[in-house]
Design a protein around this motif. Structure first.
Motif, PDB file in Angstrom:
ATOM      1  N   UNK A  95      -8.866  10.911 -11.870  1.00 43.35           N
ATOM      2  CA  UNK A  95      -7.449  11.125 -12.117  1.00 43.35           C
ATOM      3  C   UNK A  95      -6.641   9.908 -11.655  1.00 43.35           C
ATOM      4  N   UNK A  96      -7.028   9.381 -10.480  1.00 41.09           N
ATOM      5  CA  UNK A  96      -6.308   8.245  -9.917  1.00 41.09           C
ATOM      6  C   UNK A  96      -6.404   7.027 -10.840  1.00 41.09           C
ATOM      7  N   UNK A  97      -7.544   6.876 -11.519  1.00 43.76           N
ATOM      8  CA  UNK A  97      -7.699   5.754 -12.429  1.00 43.76           C
ATOM      9  C   UNK A  97      -7.049   6.047 -13.780  1.00 43.76           C
ATOM     10  N   UNK A  98      -7.024   7.326 -14.160  1.00 43.60           N
ATOM     11  CA  UNK A  98      -6.407   7.686 -15.438  1.00 43.60           C
ATOM     12  C   UNK A  98      -4.916   7.360 -15.424  1.00 43.60           C
ATOM     13  N   UNK A  99      -4.301   7.472 -14.241  1.00 42.51           N
ATOM     14  CA  UNK A  99      -2.878   7.133 -14.122  1.00 42.51           C
ATOM     15  C   UNK A  99      -2.633   5.702 -14.583  1.00 42.51           C
ATOM     16  N   UNK A 100      -3.584   4.838 -14.243  1.00 43.57           N
ATOM     17  CA  UNK A 100      -3.403   3.413 -14.537  1.00 43.57           C
ATOM     18  C   UNK A 100      -3.862   3.032 -15.939  1.00 43.57           C
TER      19      UNK A 100
ATOM     20  N   UNK B 275       0.834  -1.201   0.000  1.00 43.62           N
ATOM     21  CA  UNK B 275       0.000   0.000   0.000  1.00 43.62           C
ATOM     22  C   UNK B 275       0.869   1.251   0.000  1.00 43.62           C
ATOM     23  N   UNK B 276       1.930   1.210   0.838  1.00 46.62           N
ATOM     24  CA  UNK B 276       2.838   2.366   0.914  1.00 46.62           C
ATOM     25  C   UNK B 276       3.493   2.620  -0.437  1.00 46.62           C
ATOM     26  N   UNK B 277       3.931   1.513  -1.086  1.00 51.14           N
ATOM     27  CA  UNK B 277       4.592   1.642  -2.389  1.00 51.14           C
ATOM     28  C   UNK B 277       3.664   2.304  -3.411  1.00 51.14           C
ATOM     29  N   UNK B 278       2.416   1.768  -3.476  1.00 51.38           N
ATOM     30  CA  UNK B 278       1.469   2.285  -4.471  1.00 51.38           C
ATOM     31  C   UNK B 278       1.122   3.748  -4.177  1.00 51.38           C
ATOM     32  N   UNK B 279       0.878   4.032  -2.887  1.00 55.85           N
ATOM     33  CA  UNK B 279       0.542   5.413  -2.522  1.00 55.85           C
ATOM     34  C   UNK B 279       1.693   6.342  -2.880  1.00 55.85           C
ATOM     35  N   UNK B 280       2.934   5.886  -2.574  1.00 57.19           N
ATOM     36  CA  UNK B 280       4.106   6.699  -2.894  1.00 57.19           C
ATOM     37  C   UNK B 280       4.203   6.969  -4.382  1.00 57.19           C
ATOM     38  N   UNK B 281       3.958   5.916  -5.187  1.00 50.90           N
ATOM     39  CA  UNK B 281       4.008   6.072  -6.646  1.00 50.90           C
ATOM     40  C   UNK B 281       2.979   7.101  -7.111  1.00 50.90           C
ATOM     41  N   UNK B 282       1.726   6.955  -6.629  1.00 46.89           N
ATOM     42  CA  UNK B 282       0.669   7.871  -7.070  1.00 46.89           C
ATOM     43  C   UNK B 282       0.969   9.309  -6.675  1.00 46.89           C
ATOM     44  N   UNK B 283       1.428   9.474  -5.431  1.00 50.36           N
ATOM     45  CA  UNK B 283       1.709  10.839  -4.962  1.00 50.36           C
ATOM     46  C   UNK B 283       2.861  11.439  -5.756  1.00 50.36           C
TER      47      UNK B 283
ATOM     48  N   UNK C 261      -2.903  -2.545  -3.353  1.00 54.11           N
ATOM     49  CA  UNK C 261      -3.138  -1.557  -4.409  1.00 54.11           C
ATOM     50  C   UNK C 261      -4.316  -0.669  -4.024  1.00 54.11           C
ATOM     51  N   UNK C 262      -5.381  -1.323  -3.543  1.00 54.70           N
ATOM     52  CA  UNK C 262      -6.573  -0.562  -3.159  1.00 54.70           C
ATOM     53  C   UNK C 262      -6.239   0.444  -2.062  1.00 54.70           C
ATOM     54  N   UNK C 263      -5.592  -0.054  -0.990  1.00 51.64           N
ATOM     55  CA  UNK C 263      -5.291   0.837   0.132  1.00 51.64           C
ATOM     56  C   UNK C 263      -4.358   1.955  -0.299  1.00 51.64           C
ATOM     57  N   UNK C 264      -3.386   1.614  -1.165  1.00 51.17           N
ATOM     58  CA  UNK C 264      -2.434   2.618  -1.610  1.00 51.17           C
ATOM     59  C   UNK C 264      -3.103   3.699  -2.425  1.00 51.17           C
ATOM     60  N   UNK C 265      -3.938   3.288  -3.371  1.00 51.77           N
ATOM     61  CA  UNK C 265      -4.609   4.282  -4.209  1.00 51.77           C
ATOM     62  C   UNK C 265      -5.559   5.134  -3.376  1.00 51.77           C
ATOM     63  N   UNK C 266      -6.268   4.452  -2.434  1.00 53.21           N
ATOM     64  CA  UNK C 266      -7.171   5.203  -1.567  1.00 53.21           C
ATOM     65  C   UNK C 266      -6.392   6.214  -0.733  1.00 53.21           C
ATOM     66  N   UNK C 267      -5.200   5.801  -0.252  1.00 54.47           N
ATOM     67  CA  UNK C 267      -4.402   6.717   0.568  1.00 54.47           C
ATOM     68  C   UNK C 267      -3.962   7.918  -0.254  1.00 54.47           C
ATOM     69  N   UNK C 268      -3.566   7.662  -1.507  1.00 56.43           N
ATOM     70  CA  UNK C 268      -3.127   8.778  -2.354  1.00 56.43           C
ATOM     71  C   UNK C 268      -4.268   9.756  -2.601  1.00 56.43           C
TER      72      UNK C 268
END
Lengths: 222, 279
Positions: free
Chosen positions: A70-75, A5-13, A94-101
């Motif tokens: 926007x969060x989905x457009x990234x993917x 989750x941290x990895x995905x959130x970090x990537x999105x941010x 992935x879910x938690x990370x994207x939600x966190x971002x």
């Protein structure tokens, strides 16, 4: 799961920080909504002050739809989603990370909107902790529900029109209890305001749980 | 669907029609007007049963079949079709709940609509499942669509408890449950209770019948969807193998006719070629 989750959130941010879409589109949009509400309700400060909590949350809801899209457009780039799946990252992560971002972006939106209603609508918040707790719980619920439905409509050609129809009714309880709690925070009626947290809290918990459980099957679809 | 299932459906339909007619007869002519609400109370022989079907039967079936579809051991398109049929019937019944409630509320409360928790959340539920139907209309591979819709139905279903408990959570002017109150003690008496009970039975039968018919339509629609391409293709071939221009050339000379026929055959060949290669 948490590390993923941290990895995905970090990537999105990181993507947001570099592309600045949130900064140059979502934030100005939120402010624009506030100004438009001002036009709609007239320049009289009393009507605006009474309506301010509701308008604030409505603006947050609209921004949620934008941030989710926007969060989905990234993917949506070529093979991006397959790459994410191939990387072996837990879907729940992935879910938690994207939600966190999304949640972090919503916090930025809310700070700006909070300042906006104080400056533009002349609102004085009496009980700060109540407004803050309500905002935190609502943000968690909004981003969880938003990302869940964003993933549901990802990859569809009609997602721009479909997503608001799907998300806005789901998050209506947040609008109701968020604005009630904020009204109470503005007027200082702590007891009645705190009872609305009993809806915001379970809402956030339920949609986090549903997202963690169902994001896997959804990711296989898209 | 087997012939036996079709006859079962027909019987359920007949039972639904009879019990609905009985409810109408008892409700409108036999039962006395209520003490306080007078003749208005007659709407209550239908409104709670309709709401019961919408909120519990239809969306219950939808949620259950979504879970069963998502669980890998019971995954089958049967559950997807059943769930979709249940949602569609449920949307109709939810709309009816709102309409009958509104008709009752106007003379009783003096307004068509009040912003009470129960009304608002029922309206939200309607919009929520309209969203589901919109999602379902988006063309996609049946498996993909099934999974997407199952998740959407489950997420929306989470809203149903909010509807049910909202009466207790928020203090409003909507009356608390009369039949399904915590003590489960009936507060309606005699013939009126029987009529209301019959109303529940009738609406449940109508629901089951509509569900079965809708399920059958779904199966047939899928079958047409699968077969349609094949049928259109074979029709196209049949068109192609006919001479492009008929033998109307007649006296104009056999040479011209032969030329036209040759052209037709050539066209036919070019038409066949790419598709044949693609197969």
């Amino acid at each position: 799961m948490w590390r993923d989750a941290l990895l995905v959130a970090g990537k999105d941010i990181r993507i947001e920080l570099r592309s600045r879409v949130a900064l140059w589109q979502v934030l100005p949009f939120a402010v624009l909504v506030l100004v438009l509400f001002g036009f709609a309700l007239g320049p009289g400060p009393r009507a605006l002050r009474v309506a301010a909590p509701g308008l604030y949350w409505l603006a947050v809801l609209f921004s949620t739809v934008l941030a989710t899209q926007r969060s989905m457009a990234i993917e949506s780039g070529e093979g991006t989603r397959d790459g994410l799946r191939l990387s072996g990252i837990d879907p729940a992560g992935v879910f938690l990370g994207k939600a966190a971002a999304v949640a972090i972006q919503l916090v930025a939106v809310q700070v700006l909107l909070g300042a906006g209603i104080v400056v533009l609508f002349d609102v004085h918040v009496q009980t700060w902790w109540l407004a803050l707790v309500a905002s935190v719980l609502a943000t968690v619920g909004l981003s969880a529900a938003g990302v869940l439905y964003g993933a549901l409509s990802a990859g569809l050609r009609v997602r721009e029109t479909l997503l608001p129809l799907l998300v806005l009714p789901i998050v209506a309880p947040v609008l109701i209890s968020g604005s009630r709690a904020w009204s109470a925070a503005v007027s200082g009626a702590v007891a009645s305001g705190a009872s609305w947290l009993k809806i915001l809290g379970p809402f956030a918990a339920v949609y986090l749980a549903v997202g963690v459980a169902l994001y896997g099957p959804l990711q296989e679809v898209a | 669907m087997s012939a036996r299932m079709r006859s079962v459906t027909r019987w359920i339909g007949a039972a639904a029609a009879v019990s609905t007619a009985l409810t109408v007869w008892l409700g409108l002519w036999v039962t006395p007007p209520a003490e306080v609400q007078g003749t208005l109370a007659r709407l209550l022989y239908l409104h709670p049963p309709i709401a019961w079907v919408a909120l519990y039967c239809a969306f219950g079936v939808a949620a259950l079949s979504s879970v069963l579809y998502l669980w890998h051991r019971t995954r089958s398109l049967f559950w997807d079709r059943l769930g979709a049929s249940a949602v569609e019937v449920g949307v109709v019944f939810t709309a009816l709940t709102l309409v009958t409630g509104s008709l009752w509320g106007r003379p009783t409360w003096g307004v068509w609509w009040t912003w009470t928790a129960r009304l608002t959340s029922t309206a939200l539920l309607l919009v929520l499942f309209l969203g589901y139907l919109a999602l379902r209309r988006v063309p996609a591979d049946p498996e993909v669509r099934a999974r997407r819709c199952a998740v959407a139905a489950l997420v929306a279903f989470v809203d149903v408890p909010i509807v049910t408990f909202s009466v207790d959570w928020w203090q409003t002017l909507h009356q608390r449950g009369t039949v399904l109150n915590p003590g489960l003690t009936l507060k309606v008496h005699g013939l009126m209770a029987w009529t209301m009970g019959l109303g529940f039975l009738a609406m449940t039968l109508v629901f089951v019948w509509m569900l079965l018919v809708r399920y059958r339509v779904e199966v047939l629609a899928d079958r047409i969807g699968d077969g349609e391409l094949e049928v259109s293709l074979s029709e196209r071939w049949a068109e192609g193998s006919m001479p492009v221009i008929g033998d109307g050339a007649g006296a104009a000379g056999a040479g011209a006719t032969a030329g036209v026929t040759a052209l037709g055959t050539a066209l036919d060949a070019t038409l066949r070629q790419p598709a044949g290669g693609g197969r």
